[in-house]
Scaffold this active site. Sequence first.
Site, PDB file in Angstrom:
ATOM      1  N   GLY A  29      53.954  31.231  48.154  1.00 11.95           N
ATOM      2  CA  GLY A  29      54.672  32.253  47.635  1.00 11.95           C
ATOM      3  C   GLY A  29      53.833  33.361  47.359  1.00 11.95           C
ATOM      4  N   GLY A  32      55.962  36.473  45.731  1.00 11.95           N
ATOM      5  CA  GLY A  32      56.403  36.451  44.823  1.00 11.95           C
ATOM      6  C   GLY A  32      55.845  37.562  43.685  1.00 11.95           C
ATOM      7  CG  LEU A 124      50.350  28.566  39.305  1.00  8.51           C
ATOM      8  CD1 LEU A 124      50.483  30.089  39.854  1.00  8.51           C
ATOM      9  CD2 LEU A 124      49.213  28.547  38.471  1.00  8.51           C
ATOM     10  CB  SER A 126      58.706  27.409  33.890  1.00 12.59           C
ATOM     11  OG  SER A 126      59.228  27.754  33.297  1.00 12.59           O
ATOM     12  CB  SER A 127      56.975  29.025  28.459  1.00 16.37           C
ATOM     13  OG  SER A 127      57.963  30.091  28.991  1.00 16.37           O
ATOM     14  CB  CYS A 128      61.782  26.759  31.110  1.00 17.43           C
ATOM     15  SG  CYS A 128      61.692  26.107  32.803  1.00 17.43           S
ATOM     16  CE1 TYR A 155      61.921  27.206  38.494  1.00 20.22           C
ATOM     17  CE2 TYR A 155      61.451  27.060  36.262  1.00 20.22           C
ATOM     18  CZ  TYR A 155      61.001  27.276  37.495  1.00 20.22           C
ATOM     19  OH  TYR A 155      59.505  28.274  37.951  1.00 20.22           O
ATOM     20  CE  LYS A 159      58.098  25.685  38.772  1.00 16.34           C
ATOM     21  NZ  LYS A 159      57.164  25.793  39.794  1.00 16.34           N
ATOM     22  CG  HIS A 198      63.129  35.550  34.857  1.00 15.43           C
ATOM     23  ND1 HIS A 198      63.236  34.961  35.675  1.00 15.43           N
ATOM     24  CD2 HIS A 198      63.798  34.541  33.820  1.00 15.43           C
ATOM     25  CE1 HIS A 198      62.996  34.350  36.149  1.00 15.43           C
ATOM     26  NE2 HIS A 198      63.458  33.738  35.133  1.00 15.43           N
TER      27      HIS A 198
END
Length: 331
Positions: A29, A32, A124, A126-128, A155, A159, A198
Amino acid sequence: MGHRVTAAVDGVAYTPGELDRDATFYVAGHRGLVGSAIVRKLEAEGFAHVVGKTSAELDLKNRDDVFAYMAEIKPRYIVLAAAKVGGILANSTYPVDFLSDNMRIQTNVLDAALANDVERVAFLGSSCIYPKFAEQPIREDSLLTGHLEPTNDAYAIAKIAGILHTQAVRRQYGLPWISAMPTNLYGPNDNFSPKGSHVLPALIRRYDDAAKTGADSVTNWGTGTPRREFLHSDDMADAVLHLMEHYDGPDQVNVGTGTDVTIREIAETIGQVTGFAGETEWDTTKPDGTPQKLLDVSKLAEAGWMAKISLQEGLERTVAWYRDHVDTIRE
């Protein structure tokens, strides 16, 4: 059969330390938001063999191609920053895509890394991944203790699977792989699409357009009262390298600033940075989302890292980058 308690390389207990600047370092990635920042950081730190492939050159969803590429380059280190990402609208509209694509990307890269004895991997997320109503600030041990936010649960599940994958490799094979969970990120190479971005890049685009056209007002969704934490991608890259050289453990590490601001405050700052002279209005018929989302970064602080780029400085740099690339950024 017992599990190894300590991660190891070639049977020797692993102690984090400076990474070999001459080793092959694969950034999945690398074009990105996060991946490009990591490439910049690694090159600035003297890594001589940083490699990556665009999605057009290598489809990470294609298992055979991923295994062939990994066998060819034989990396010693990997940062897995590749993912299919999007805002609330994209996540809630295409949950199958976000679950399937991300599961395949992660599984293929991590399995290929294991098959090629990659020493150090940083996954890596995500906080979600954390429950919608987790206690604030959100600690790492909040994982899997409650229901997820429904608009991006597909998603988030992908993760979470990536975190468990890295933990499973540690347990079964003893490799010192780690995972890091960033807060809301922004910076160069972000997605500024009106439909797929976002909140922060969406606000930058909205206010910059209004400043250029001399619009009298900008209208944002909700009340502006929810609080959010934002981290510049260059700080994220710095944190990732720091963790790879200083941290080893099975638990994911939150990466953020430890402070938050209201959406109203962030909008006012972006308006000031872009030179917007009009009024900001709030459409309170539209939803606000979660009232607060702030990460507990004490584990990161214990590992010896703190954010360095202030929100004001980060926004100024990001707006400048956006204006320089507005004709070529991805939609």
